[in-house]
Design a protein around this motif. Structure first.
Motif, short mmCIF file in Angstrom:
data_model
loop_
_atom_site.label_atom_id
_atom_site.label_comp_id
_atom_site.label_asym_id
_atom_site.label_seq_id
_atom_site.Cartn_x
_atom_site.Cartn_y
_atom_site.Cartn_z
N PHE A 68 51.07 -0.23 41.52
CA PHE A 68 51.28 -1.08 40.35
C PHE A 68 50.26 -0.71 39.27
O PHE A 68 49.11 -0.38 39.57
CB PHE A 68 51.12 -2.55 40.71
N SER A 69 50.69 -0.78 38.04
CA SER A 69 49.82 -0.45 36.92
C SER A 69 49.68 -1.67 36.02
O SER A 69 50.61 -2.05 35.30
CB SER A 69 50.40 0.72 36.12
N PHE A 70 48.50 -2.32 36.10
CA PHE A 70 48.19 -3.46 35.25
C PHE A 70 46.99 -3.12 34.38
O PHE A 70 46.15 -2.29 34.76
CB PHE A 70 47.86 -4.69 36.10
N PRO A 71 46.88 -3.74 33.22
CA PRO A 71 45.70 -3.52 32.38
C PRO A 71 44.42 -3.89 33.13
O PRO A 71 44.40 -4.80 33.95
CB PRO A 71 45.93 -4.47 31.19
N LYS A 72 43.35 -3.17 32.86
CA LYS A 72 42.08 -3.38 33.56
C LYS A 72 41.31 -4.59 33.05
O LYS A 72 40.38 -5.05 33.70
CB LYS A 72 41.20 -2.13 33.42
N ASN A 73 41.68 -5.07 31.86
CA ASN A 73 40.93 -6.21 31.31
C ASN A 73 41.19 -7.47 32.12
O ASN A 73 42.21 -7.60 32.79
CB ASN A 73 41.32 -6.44 29.85
N GLY A 74 40.28 -8.40 32.08
CA GLY A 74 40.42 -9.64 32.81
C GLY A 74 39.70 -9.60 34.14
O GLY A 74 39.25 -8.56 34.60
N ARG A 75 39.63 -10.76 34.78
CA ARG A 75 38.90 -10.91 36.04
C ARG A 75 39.73 -10.40 37.21
O ARG A 75 40.92 -10.70 37.33
CB ARG A 75 38.57 -12.40 36.24
N ALA A 76 39.10 -9.62 38.07
CA ALA A 76 39.77 -9.15 39.29
C ALA A 76 39.70 -10.26 40.34
O ALA A 76 38.65 -10.87 40.55
CB ALA A 76 39.10 -7.90 39.81
N HIS A 77 40.82 -10.54 40.97
CA HIS A 77 40.86 -11.57 41.99
C HIS A 77 40.63 -10.97 43.37
O HIS A 77 40.80 -9.77 43.59
CB HIS A 77 42.21 -12.29 41.93
N GLU A 434 42.66 -21.72 35.53
CA GLU A 434 42.55 -20.62 34.58
C GLU A 434 42.77 -19.28 35.26
O GLU A 434 43.36 -18.36 34.68
CB GLU A 434 41.19 -20.68 33.90
N ARG A 435 42.30 -19.16 36.49
CA ARG A 435 42.48 -17.90 37.20
C ARG A 435 43.95 -17.65 37.55
O ARG A 435 44.44 -16.53 37.42
CB ARG A 435 41.63 -17.90 38.47
N VAL A 436 44.63 -18.70 37.99
CA VAL A 436 46.05 -18.55 38.32
C VAL A 436 46.85 -18.32 37.04
O VAL A 436 47.77 -17.49 37.01
CB VAL A 436 46.57 -19.77 39.09
N LYS A 437 46.52 -19.04 35.99
CA LYS A 437 47.22 -18.86 34.71
C LYS A 437 47.04 -17.42 34.20
O LYS A 437 47.99 -16.79 33.71
CB LYS A 437 46.69 -19.85 33.67
N ALA A 438 45.83 -16.88 34.33
CA ALA A 438 45.58 -15.51 33.90
C ALA A 438 46.40 -14.52 34.73
O ALA A 438 46.93 -13.53 34.19
CB ALA A 438 44.09 -15.19 34.01
N ALA A 439 46.52 -14.76 36.03
CA ALA A 439 47.32 -13.89 36.89
C ALA A 439 48.79 -13.95 36.49
O ALA A 439 49.49 -12.91 36.45
CB ALA A 439 47.16 -14.29 38.36
N PHE A 440 49.27 -15.13 36.18
CA PHE A 440 50.67 -15.27 35.76
C PHE A 440 50.90 -14.53 34.44
O PHE A 440 51.89 -13.79 34.30
CB PHE A 440 51.04 -16.75 35.59
N GLU A 441 50.02 -14.74 33.47
CA GLU A 441 50.21 -14.11 32.17
C GLU A 441 50.11 -12.59 32.25
O GLU A 441 50.80 -11.87 31.53
CB GLU A 441 49.20 -14.67 31.17
N ARG A 442 49.27 -12.08 33.15
CA ARG A 442 49.21 -10.64 33.38
C ARG A 442 50.55 -10.12 33.86
O ARG A 442 51.07 -9.11 33.36
CB ARG A 442 48.12 -10.35 34.41
N ASP A 443 51.16 -10.81 34.84
CA ASP A 443 52.47 -10.40 35.34
C ASP A 443 53.53 -10.53 34.26
O ASP A 443 54.41 -9.67 34.12
CB ASP A 443 52.85 -11.24 36.56
N TRP A 444 53.47 -11.63 33.51
CA TRP A 444 54.47 -11.93 32.49
C TRP A 444 54.50 -10.86 31.39
O TRP A 444 55.56 -10.50 30.90
CB TRP A 444 54.17 -13.31 31.90
N ARG A 445 53.32 -10.36 31.04
CA ARG A 445 53.23 -9.39 29.95
C ARG A 445 53.33 -7.95 30.44
O ARG A 445 53.31 -7.02 29.63
CB ARG A 445 51.90 -9.58 29.21
N SER A 446 53.42 -7.77 31.75
CA SER A 446 53.46 -6.42 32.30
C SER A 446 54.81 -5.77 32.03
O SER A 446 55.80 -6.42 31.67
CB SER A 446 53.20 -6.45 33.80
#
Length: 486
Positions: A68-77, A434-446
């Protein structure tokens, strides 16, 4: 000469029989009460509702396949495998596990793929628990699992829950409980693919014995169904829910005030005071103020039942209606991220189209739907499948076992965890929301999340996925791609 003596009324055979029957009934009642309270419950160690802990730490855990290729920005879970191994490191006395699948080491695949390495390592650590003096208990709906037989041979206790006789469904719950203090709950199965090839989301909660004790009571309910074909009419006090939507546990999550409870399904498996999964989901959506973000593999508000050889299908409105109410009547922004894969039901697109039509010509109305698809989904391996089953709002998180399909909630056993924060998102630094919301938005914008629209000539006329000409339109490209056929 005196006549015959008349027996006293209480000495007549009929009276004696009645008294004996009354005494016998009382004895049976006492036996039932004591068996439901003591024999049917197991030892909860020294942790009780009165002395359990509520100062808890929570971590979001994910498995994201390596391709999978996701942007590197943001917190890693935290990786899912790391979270599970951390729980194994914490274990001192007991681990209780429920999983619908046991396939950590793929025996039937030769050669064993390198992607199965994490699964094999986890399986070996489970086998070694005996040497550490840690008891392993497993509740499962599987009758012929090679891995469960191997674990049982290494001193694990395995209890079989025959879901067929209860609901004709399956045991879909997926959670761990460690020492009645720490636990994991989420979408991942005990399957090597959940640790490598599938996209999974869950939470690991540490030092939270009050909530772990309540989840343990769900496990105890499964445990006690071993070799039974009925559910007793008298509940054990040790499977009764400690908390619910009307009396949630007050606790600290990463130093943030919150409330929490565990839900379950189907209704038959909800012991006294246990909130149903569908009611938990309903309550979380209803309490949202600004947004609801949902990520599930399948969304299908229908229930299918077989009765005397006839299949009956009906609309299942519980979740569908509360989403519509939130969007239209309360102006809540809803985003629904659904997996697009070989088992996606054709009617999913009809229901999605119906939901999206709610906001036509309405101001302050926002309901968006995207489908998550990965090129590597093939055969039955589910590589790249977005297997998530969660919802996050501005003030709550729900993590469950089921896809949002009516039949799942009706016949399959599952659990859910509801967390509600006392402070809305943004009031504190980095909350679990906030962490779950960030994970969702990462997937949503991917690039894997796309809007699906039907060819105009076929819209509203789906018969099956092979006949429907589905086009994928990405937000980034804003142009038609090639037709996608499954």
């Amino acid at each position: 000469m005196a006549g015959p003596t008349t027996p006293e009324p209480w000495k007549t055979p009929q009276k004696c029989l009645a008294i004996f029957a009354l005494v016998f009934c009382c004895f049976v009642l006492v036996v039932l009460i004591f068996s439901s309270v003591d024999i049917w419950g197991d030892d909860e160690d020294s942790i009780t509702e009165e002395n359990c802990g509520t100062d808890c730490r929570i971590e979001l855990v994910e498995n994201i396949p390596g391709d999978f290729s996701f942007p590197k920005n943001g917190r890693a879970h935290l990786p899912l495998s790391v979270g599970l191994h951390t729980l194994l490191d914490q274990a001192k006395s007991s681990i209780e596990v429920v999983s619908p699948v046991w396939n950590l080491s793929p025996w039937v695949l030769e050669p064993i793929p390198s992607a199965a390495k994490q699964g094999q390592l986890l399986f070996q650590r489970l086998l070694s628990l005996k040497s550490r003096g840690v008891k392993l208990k497993i509740a499962s709906g599987l009758t012929n699992s090679a891995e469960l037989k191997t674990l049982a041979a290494h001193n694990a206790e395995v209890h079989f829950v025959n879901m067929t006789v209860f609901t004709r469904g399956g045991l879909h719950s997926s959670f761990w409980i460690v020492d009645r203090k720490h636990f994991y709950i989420g979408s991942a199965d005990m399957d090597w693919r959940s640790l490598s090839k599938r996209k999974e989301v869950g939470v690991v909660v540490y030092n939270c014995s009050c909530l772990a004790l309540d989840l343990h009571r769900v496990f105890s309910f499964y445990w006690q169904l071993h070799e039974r074909d009925y559910i007793p009419s008298i509940w054990s006090k040790r499977v009764t829910a400690l908390y619910g939507r009307h009396d949630a546990l007050q606790l600290q999550l990463n130093a943030t005030e919150a409330t929490a409870y565990v839900s379950a399904s189907p209704e038959l498996f909800c012991s006294k005071d246990r909130t149903r999964d569908v009611d938990a989901i309903y309550e979380v959506i209803q309490s949202a103020n600004t947004f609801v973000f949902i990520s599930v593999t399948d969304y299908l508000p229908m229930v299918s039942r077989s009765f005397r050889g006839t299949s009956v299908t009906r609309y299942w409105s519980t979740i569908d209606e509360v989403i519509r109410e939130a969007v239209v009547l309360r102006g809540v922004r809803v985003r629904l991220l659904i997996s697009f894969w070989k088992k996606t039901h054709p009617l999913t697109f009809n229901f999605v189209t119906s939901l999206k039509s709610l906001c036509m010509q309405l101001h302050n109305c926002s309901l968006e739907v995207r489908f998550f698809s990965h090129k590597e989904q093939k055969d039955d391996m589910q590589h790249g499948l977005n297997h998530n089953k969660y919802m996050v709002t501005d003030n709550a998180l729900y993590v469950g076992s089921h896809d949002w399909v009516g039949s799942d909630f009706a016949i399959n056993a599952g659990v859910g965890l509801v967390l509600k924060m006392k402070h809305s998102l943004g009031d504190r630094n980095v909350s679990i929301l906030e962490r779950v919301k960030a994970a969702f938005e990462r997937d949503w914008r991917s690039r894997y999340a796309k809007s699906l629209q039907a060819n105009k000539d076929q819209q509203g006329k789906y018969r099956n996925l092979q006949q429907a000409n589905i086009y994928m339109e990405t937000k980034e490209e804003n142009e038609w791609n090639n037709p996608l056929y499954l």
